[in-house]
Scaffold this motif. Sequence first.
Motif, PDB file in Angstrom:
ATOM      1  N   ASP A 176       3.581  -7.157  11.849  1.00  0.00           N
ATOM      2  CA  ASP A 176       4.006  -5.786  11.605  1.00  0.00           C
ATOM      3  C   ASP A 176       4.178  -5.432  10.136  1.00  0.00           C
ATOM      4  O   ASP A 176       4.273  -4.255   9.800  1.00  0.00           O
ATOM      5  CB  ASP A 176       5.335  -5.511  12.328  1.00  0.00           C
ATOM      6  CG  ASP A 176       5.187  -5.559  13.838  1.00  0.00           C
ATOM      7  OD1 ASP A 176       4.055  -5.783  14.308  1.00  0.00           O
ATOM      8  OD2 ASP A 176       6.192  -5.374  14.546  1.00  0.00           O
ATOM      9  N   ASP A 215       0.838  -1.190   0.000  1.00  0.00           N
ATOM     10  CA  ASP A 215       0.000   0.000   0.000  1.00  0.00           C
ATOM     11  C   ASP A 215       0.879   1.247   0.000  1.00  0.00           C
ATOM     12  O   ASP A 215       2.111   1.162  -0.100  1.00  0.00           O
ATOM     13  CB  ASP A 215      -0.975  -0.015   1.189  1.00  0.00           C
ATOM     14  CG  ASP A 215      -0.265   0.097   2.538  1.00  0.00           C
ATOM     15  OD1 ASP A 215       0.929   0.448   2.574  1.00  0.00           O
ATOM     16  OD2 ASP A 215      -0.916  -0.161   3.562  1.00  0.00           O
ATOM     17  N   ALA A 247       3.151  -1.125   3.554  1.00  0.00           N
ATOM     18  CA  ALA A 247       2.668  -2.352   4.192  1.00  0.00           C
ATOM     19  C   ALA A 247       2.213  -3.348   3.131  1.00  0.00           C
ATOM     20  O   ALA A 247       1.712  -2.963   2.066  1.00  0.00           O
ATOM     21  CB  ALA A 247       1.517  -2.044   5.142  1.00  0.00           C
ATOM     22  N   ARG A 272      -6.218  -5.433  12.066  1.00  0.00           N
ATOM     23  CA  ARG A 272      -6.619  -4.066  11.769  1.00  0.00           C
ATOM     24  C   ARG A 272      -8.093  -3.836  12.057  1.00  0.00           C
ATOM     25  O   ARG A 272      -8.560  -2.695  12.130  1.00  0.00           O
ATOM     26  CB  ARG A 272      -6.306  -3.726  10.310  1.00  0.00           C
ATOM     27  CG  ARG A 272      -7.025  -4.610   9.299  1.00  0.00           C
ATOM     28  CD  ARG A 272      -6.660  -4.159   7.875  1.00  0.00           C
ATOM     29  NE  ARG A 272      -7.288  -4.979   6.873  1.00  0.00           N
ATOM     30  CZ  ARG A 272      -6.819  -6.134   6.453  1.00  0.00           C
ATOM     31  NH1 ARG A 272      -5.699  -6.600   6.961  1.00  0.00           N
ATOM     32  NH2 ARG A 272      -7.447  -6.822   5.520  1.00  0.00           N
ATOM     33  N   ARG A 311       1.875   3.134   2.225  1.00  0.00           N
ATOM     34  CA  ARG A 311       2.799   3.295   3.355  1.00  0.00           C
ATOM     35  C   ARG A 311       3.802   2.158   3.447  1.00  0.00           C
ATOM     36  O   ARG A 311       4.531   2.035   4.422  1.00  0.00           O
ATOM     37  CB  ARG A 311       1.995   3.403   4.648  1.00  0.00           C
ATOM     38  CG  ARG A 311       1.132   4.654   4.709  1.00  0.00           C
ATOM     39  CD  ARG A 311       0.159   4.617   5.873  1.00  0.00           C
ATOM     40  NE  ARG A 311       0.815   4.512   7.157  1.00  0.00           N
ATOM     41  CZ  ARG A 311       0.159   4.416   8.319  1.00  0.00           C
ATOM     42  NH1 ARG A 311      -1.160   4.415   8.326  1.00  0.00           N
ATOM     43  NH2 ARG A 311       0.823   4.316   9.447  1.00  0.00           N
ATOM     44  N   ARG A 369      -0.962  -3.840   7.588  1.00  0.00           N
ATOM     45  CA  ARG A 369      -1.629  -2.786   8.344  1.00  0.00           C
ATOM     46  C   ARG A 369      -2.303  -3.378   9.572  1.00  0.00           C
ATOM     47  O   ARG A 369      -2.888  -4.449   9.510  1.00  0.00           O
ATOM     48  CB  ARG A 369      -2.681  -2.110   7.482  1.00  0.00           C
ATOM     49  CG  ARG A 369      -2.163  -1.134   6.464  1.00  0.00           C
ATOM     50  CD  ARG A 369      -1.658   0.149   7.126  1.00  0.00           C
ATOM     51  NE  ARG A 369      -1.372   1.143   6.111  1.00  0.00           N
ATOM     52  CZ  ARG A 369      -2.224   2.094   5.766  1.00  0.00           C
ATOM     53  NH1 ARG A 369      -3.394   2.170   6.342  1.00  0.00           N
ATOM     54  NH2 ARG A 369      -1.901   2.963   4.831  1.00  0.00           N
ATOM     55  N   GLY A 370      -2.264  -2.694  10.675  1.00  0.00           N
ATOM     56  CA  GLY A 370      -2.952  -3.164  11.865  1.00  0.00           C
ATOM     57  C   GLY A 370      -2.211  -2.809  13.131  1.00  0.00           C
ATOM     58  O   GLY A 370      -1.205  -2.098  13.123  1.00  0.00           O
TER      59      GLY A 370
END
Length: 228
Positions: free
Chosen positions: A158, A135, A139, A193, A137, A161-162
Amino acid sequence: MDTNFDVIVIGAGPGGDIAAIRAEQLGMNVACVDAWKTKEGKPTQDGTCNNIGCIPSKALLQSSKNLDQAKHHFGALGIMSTGELRMDVAVMLERKNQVVKSSNEGKLYLFRKNKVQFLNGLAFMTRAAVGLELDGRGAVVVNGEWRTSVPSIWAIADVVRGLMLAHMAEEEGVAVVERRRCRCGRAHCRPSRSCRFQHDPQRHLHQPGNRLGRSHRAAAQIRGRSIS
């Protein structure tokens, strides 16, 4: 050393090591790869959580909490001190190091006991990583079963996302392995998430009648197990 594996787990943090152990328990030949080393240069695992995160932080917090209790609260319990209480930082740090070492040794023992092949080093996904969707960012993008855009690759904890919580990573790791092995597993689990926590989760969980998820009995019945 085996060179063919049913499952290769990259990362031996709380999610990775639990996933590797569970996979071996389900009859798969497993390798777990992690690049962590102790300050003495010895291979270790359990990632950030055990080596520089949760576990060492809690060890130091326990020491500081005990000091605060002794200074400000023991008197109300009838425990008096005539001398000055002080911190010995060197001793606190050494105790923290021993806690981390003990935890690392315990995890390595579980790997040996469950016949997980632990490889200390870096792992690279040469061909598959080209199509791994990220994505904005950075992730890894996964669906509701933690599947990535590349067949046969799942991602948890990690790197997706979440919430970055050790116990969530453990649950995700077990869920992925069980789904891969028998196409079922923890069907009630969802990626972290989607979780929501109360402001004070400990206070919330300790209230009479409150529960988080299903009970052990209900979960066992859903998975077709009988318990006494």
